[in-house]
Design an enzyme around this catalytic site. Sequence first.
Site, PDB file in Angstrom:
ATOM      1  N   GLU A  91     -17.370   9.738   5.191  1.00  0.00           N
ATOM      2  CA  GLU A  91     -16.789   8.421   5.418  1.00  0.00           C
ATOM      3  C   GLU A  91     -15.873   8.086   4.246  1.00  0.00           C
ATOM      4  OE1 GLU A  91     -19.749   5.336   5.445  1.00  0.00           O
ATOM      5  OE2 GLU A  91     -20.919   6.257   3.838  1.00  0.00           O
ATOM      6  N   ASP A 121       0.864  -1.171   0.000  1.00  0.00           N
ATOM      7  CA  ASP A 121       0.000   0.000   0.000  1.00  0.00           C
ATOM      8  C   ASP A 121       0.907   1.229   0.000  1.00  0.00           C
ATOM      9  OD1 ASP A 121      -2.254   1.579  -0.001  1.00  0.00           O
ATOM     10  OD2 ASP A 121      -3.237   0.454   1.595  1.00  0.00           O
TER      11      ASP A 121
END
Length: 719
Positions: free
Chosen positions: A472, A260
């Site tokens: 979110e 990542d």
Amino acid sequence: MTQAAAPDAPKSKPAKPAYLNASLPMPQRVADLIGRMTIQEKCTQMLFDAPAVERLGIPAYNWWNECLHGVGRSGIATVFPQAIGMAASWNVDLMQKVASAIADEGRAKYHHYLRRNDADIYKGLTFWTPNVNIFRDGRWGRGQETYGEDPYLTGRMGVAFVKGLQGDHPKYLKSVATPKHYAVHSGPEPLRHGFDAIVSKKDLRETYLPAFRDTVVEGKALSVMGAYNRVNGEACCASKTLLQEILRDEWGFEGYVVSDCMAICDIHEHHKITHNATESAALATENGCDLNCGKAYHSLLAAVQGGLLSEASVDRALTRLFMARFRLGMFDPPAKVPFARTPFSVVDCPKHRDLNIEMARQSIVLLKNEGNVLPLKKNVKTIAVIGPNAYAPNVLLGNYNGTPSESVTPLEGIRRAVSKQTRVLYQPGCFDFSDKDNEWVGRASRGFAEALEVAEQADVIVAVMGLTPDLEGEEMGGEGGGDRIRIGLVGMQEQLLQALHATGKPVVLVLLNGSPISITWAAENVPAIVEAWYPGAQGGRAIADVLFGDCNPSGRLPVTIVKCLADVPDFKDYAMKNRTYRYMEAQPLYPFGFGLSYTTFAYDKLKIKPAAGGSFAVSVEVTNTGKRDGDEVVQLYVTDEEASVTTPKRDLRGFKRITIKRGQKKRVSFTLTPRDLSLIDNDGKRILEPGWFTISVGGGQDGLKGRLEVTGQRKELSY
């Protein structure tokens, strides 16, 4: 007499390098190419933004691309419903078609950019999708990117998505899928760079790893992305346990692992396992991370020169990376690569738009329909559409999205659906989603006053509320850092909903959101509730189709909707006790697998019979007992009644989505294998134990029940 000189012999063409000979086996070609590279050149090719090596004809390539629910961040594309919404379809075949369409658009864009020598970010064929993390806690902002809380459903959807992206050509890949974030990664977002997810061997094998195994072993994903966090002390992107022992040795993974973004730097900056980027790069590469999104692998050459990293380990990583590029056809003439002929006209084409609408329809979950308020009549005299999500195109899209050529909001969908004589009135009611609204909406503000004015004129009210991608998502600003700290309706939405209900007019609540919302007051008081998720660019059309009956709702919840935060453990606790429908003790507001229809289904004649290889054949008869044709999602759950360790209260082990015309019946069959009936013991081993099992088959968790007995000796199964 002198003799004339003989003419020069014709010069032969230099032999073509083996790596450019498309007739040779790809492993031979890859080995030939790597053998021609210097160590400096090799190290640069392990960067996500790999530069060109001009002397060998290696073009520059940026490995970073996204396609969570459509090709993302690369201009116009078909924007399908957010991943959590597609999971609510419980339709594996449709999911694979969606992924195949996404791959077609990705191919078309890639070759369009390639013809213009554009190798920038978000323009390649290696997609960092799907997200198969378990949505274990509804507060997680990135839960919207997942396929929900259940390992089995997540695995089925993940495999379908991987197969659709990569295609089934015997030689070439359509694109590369990258299941992520491996592993045990689901918040809290603000802690992810230094967090150590402590998890038992049982929970690891029972909940957090199965979907990754499915996408690798069955789906044949060619890439996997490591997570930011640690698991039991090991940084995921440098974990010998995860990357070598489980992923490669146990599951037989032959592809490449990518970190990542900036996760390798986290190893020294936040996890404090190493001292600097050189040590982190060496540790990650040696343990199996082949590609770095970030800057740590700029130190690879120093790691080799300093004796921390062997050139053989670099060659191993490059072999995996170039195998992917060769299988994508990047070193072959376009005429030999069938996907190279994908026309740009497939991007957001009518066929994909129809597929988008169908997925959006199937993703919508009808949570309540008291008194058969729905479907609405199209010739209703006046309808009031109220709420902050009624006309908000960005809310359709969720995150990691592309740009639609057209966005149909719920308001626009309703306007298109009703008769020409129907008046459609609109007011947002409350203008944002923050609690600062309290100061002025609480004083009978202009927003409430205008909303109530149009509500009083209406025959029916459609309240469109929920969340937004601004509230979110991934590592955002704000109070929760991308996660939610409250799980109910935010801002003044519930007060507005109560005021609308007080008018006495019928109210239909439509929710747009990426994570489950606790709507306890609405569940008790509002007659009809529709969960539409972030429904994609054509979401407004799909919502209107459900509201007015052109589509019979058939989505099922891929998550549990809890009543309150007191019903869930601490967010940082990765133990599965009291989490998800499998272990939760409290009664949910709406259970995993739940969803209503405009028709009814009856189950009968459950049969369970022994089959070959220790399996069991399970079948049931399903009848459409209502007045409309409809789709039913038949769900099979297993409960181990005599397990030697704690096991899930019930465990989804099969599902099938079927269409049944009114008055007709179908027999639906499943096969339960020994693996389906096995358990994970406290040492993390997969064990098949003799004993009795309860089998439940129905349209949700509480179905028609039967029993089966496993006999014989207790034995360990492979993972």
